[in-house]
Scaffold this active site. Structure first.
Site, PDB file in Angstrom:
ATOM      1  CD  GLN A  81      -2.947  -0.862   2.392  1.00  0.00           C
ATOM      2  OE1 GLN A  81      -2.859  -1.614   3.345  1.00  0.00           O
ATOM      3  NE2 GLN A  81      -3.849   0.105   2.355  1.00  0.00           N
ATOM      4  CG  HIS A  82       0.240   3.635   2.420  1.00  0.00           C
ATOM      5  ND1 HIS A  82      -0.988   4.252   2.523  1.00  0.00           N
ATOM      6  CD2 HIS A  82       0.333   2.784   3.473  1.00  0.00           C
ATOM      7  CE1 HIS A  82      -1.610   3.793   3.602  1.00  0.00           C
ATOM      8  NE2 HIS A  82      -0.842   2.908   4.188  1.00  0.00           N
ATOM      9  CG  ASP A 239       0.006  -4.982   1.688  1.00  0.00           C
ATOM     10  OD1 ASP A 239      -0.821  -4.124   2.085  1.00  0.00           O
ATOM     11  OD2 ASP A 239       1.219  -4.907   1.955  1.00  0.00           O
TER      12      ASP A 239
END
Length: 479
Positions: A81-82, A239
């Site tokens: 992520q991110h 994820d």
């Protein structure tokens, strides 16, 4: 590996360290073939990776799957992520991706929170109070420090978006991963124009958000991949949302994931909005919500302490009153991006094994502290805590979680839950099923249950006390 009874699907887990691919029988959940290839990540405060490496790793992982991947009818990508991926007009990375655990944007995070009305306003609007992990803060950092890179950017993507786009040729994302950017508002389930304007990000640069169950596209060219042209591509997701799918998670069942980062989360029917910022109010990949707390320092930090002591990671010893806060990469929960590790209570008779146990305790402490905030108020506390991730099968990790939580712990037998969740999402395209129901049919969450033990309240109180007393020092960071 086994033969298949039904159509084949591919689930991908593109994590911080590597990309894994599973070819799965959609009828039974049996893994027919698998492959894995590594990535490299820069060291230090800045954590970056070349997105082209993710693509090369995916191609290699699929190559290892052989003919089974060629026979797959659908594919889905779960990804870290991110991360901020910036692409030029030709679709090539402008620079290496800024990863979730790059904490250089902490000043930008604090400034954005203040400029947009404070933590409560962010929580109500976005569902989360952005810290240095969130993509919006990384874009703000890039604009401040590398304006030429921003000017060269024609598309902004998350890691899983980048790989999905390489498969389909189209820019798409999903609500689960979009909810970790800081510019997708959970209150409206859309991109927030005011936040985008604040960071000077043109919404035309962002991917289309694909709805749960919708096809994102088809494999547009076989090229380097073993897929047949026209293979269905699912939306994919982040994820943690993929792992929730992989477990077939029902509302109220808590999960503690022990990996590079540590996370605790549960599916909820209610949109979360925690003004303290401890809990991120993520969406899941199905239409519900995934309130989640994350620590930067988990298995890698404990393994580093073991290596410094010259001990096996299982060589823990009980006793002593030592406290170790293993914030080796700064920290997200608590929000201390400049912190370093802290050791308190060292005595002449302290053993190496007690030091190592203190590292385990420090890593688990913050996650368990967030558990009550993650769960709905009416959650059944007798439900076992699902323990997943790379550390889940370690005896020391299991016993530490049991001792500090006082809860029963269940260790699912299935491995690679992110890739299995992506595979379940791909299977849902073929069968019309809810991907979580697919995973439950596959029995992925089944595994031994470890009975609860008496909670070590004294250890929890000691760690909390040291953390409170040392907060000003940790916030300042090393000099």
């Amino acid at each position: 590996m086994s033969s298949a009874d039904g159509p084949l699907v591919v689930g991908v887990d593109s994590s911080t360290q590597s990309t894994k691919a599973l070819v799965v029988d959609a009828a039974t959940g049996a893994v027919v073939a698998s492959g894995q290839a590594p990535h490299t990540v820069s060291a230090g405060q800045g954590r970056e990776s070349d997105p082209e490496q993710w693509w090369t790793a995916l191609c290699e992982a699929l190559r290892q799957c052989g003919d089974a991947a060629h026979r797959a009818s659908a594919v889905s990508v779960g990804g870290q992520q991110h991360g901020l991926v910036t692409l030029d007009a030709a679709g090539r990375p402008v620079r290496p991706a800024l990863l979730w655990n790059d904490v250089r944007s902490a000043p930008q995070a604090r400034r954005l929170v203040d400029e947009m009305g404070g933590p409560k306003a962010w929580a109500e609007r976005v569902g989360s109070v952005p810290g240095a992990s969130f993509t919006v803060t990384k874009w703000a950092w890039l604009a401040e420090h590398e304006p030429d890179a921003v000017r060269a950017t024609a598309a902004v993507r998350l890691p899983h978006d980048y790989l999905t786009q390489r498969l389909t040729g189209d820019g798409t994302t999903d609500r689960g991963d979009a909810s970790g950017t800081g510019w997708w508002a959970s209150a409206t389930e859309s991109y927030d124009d005011d936040i985008l304007a604040r960071v000077s990000l043109d919404p035309a640069l962002l991917p289309r958000v694909v709805r749960p169950g919708e096809v994102a596209g088809t494999v547009h060219s076989s090229g380097e991949l073993p897929f047949s042209k026209g293979t269905l591509v699912a939306a994919g997701t982040g994820d943690n949302a993929a792992a929730a799918l992989g477990l077939g998670l029902r509302p109220g069942t808590p999960v503690l994931s022990l990996g590079t980062s540590g996370t605790v989360y549960a599916v909820s029917r209610h949109r979360p909005a925690d003004p303290t910022g401890t809990v991120a109010g993520f969406a899941d990949a199905r239409g519900d919500w995934l309130p989640l707390a994350c620590t930067l320092n988990c298995t890698l930090a404990v393994d580093r302490v073991a290596a410094l002591l010259g001990l096996d990671r299982e060589a823990v010893e009980p006793g002593g009153d030592i406290t170790l806060l293993p914030y080796l990469d700064g920290e997200r929960t608590p929000d201390l991006p400049n912190a370093s590790g802290l050791l308190h209570g060292l005595r002449h008779d302290t053993t190496g094994g007690q030091l190592l146990q203190a590292a385990y305790d420090g890593a688990v402490h913050a996650l368990l502290g967030a558990l009550d905030l993650v769960l709905d108020a009416d959650a059944d506390l007798s439900v076992p805590l699902l323990l997943i991730g790379g550390g889940a099968r370690g005896t020391a990790w299991q016993q530490t979680v049991r001792r500090l939580s006082g809860r029963a712990v269940q260790v699912p037998g299935a491995r690679e839950l992110v890739a299995l969740g992506a595979a379940a999402q791909a299977a849902g395209l073929l069968t019309g099923e809810d991907p979580a129901a697919v995973a439950r049919r596959w029995g992925t969450a089944q595994g031994p249950v470890l009975d609860p033990v008496e909670q070590d309240a004294a250890a929890l109180a000691r760690i909390s006390g040291v953390l409170s007393d040392a907060a000003p020092l940790l916030d300042r960071g090393p000099r």
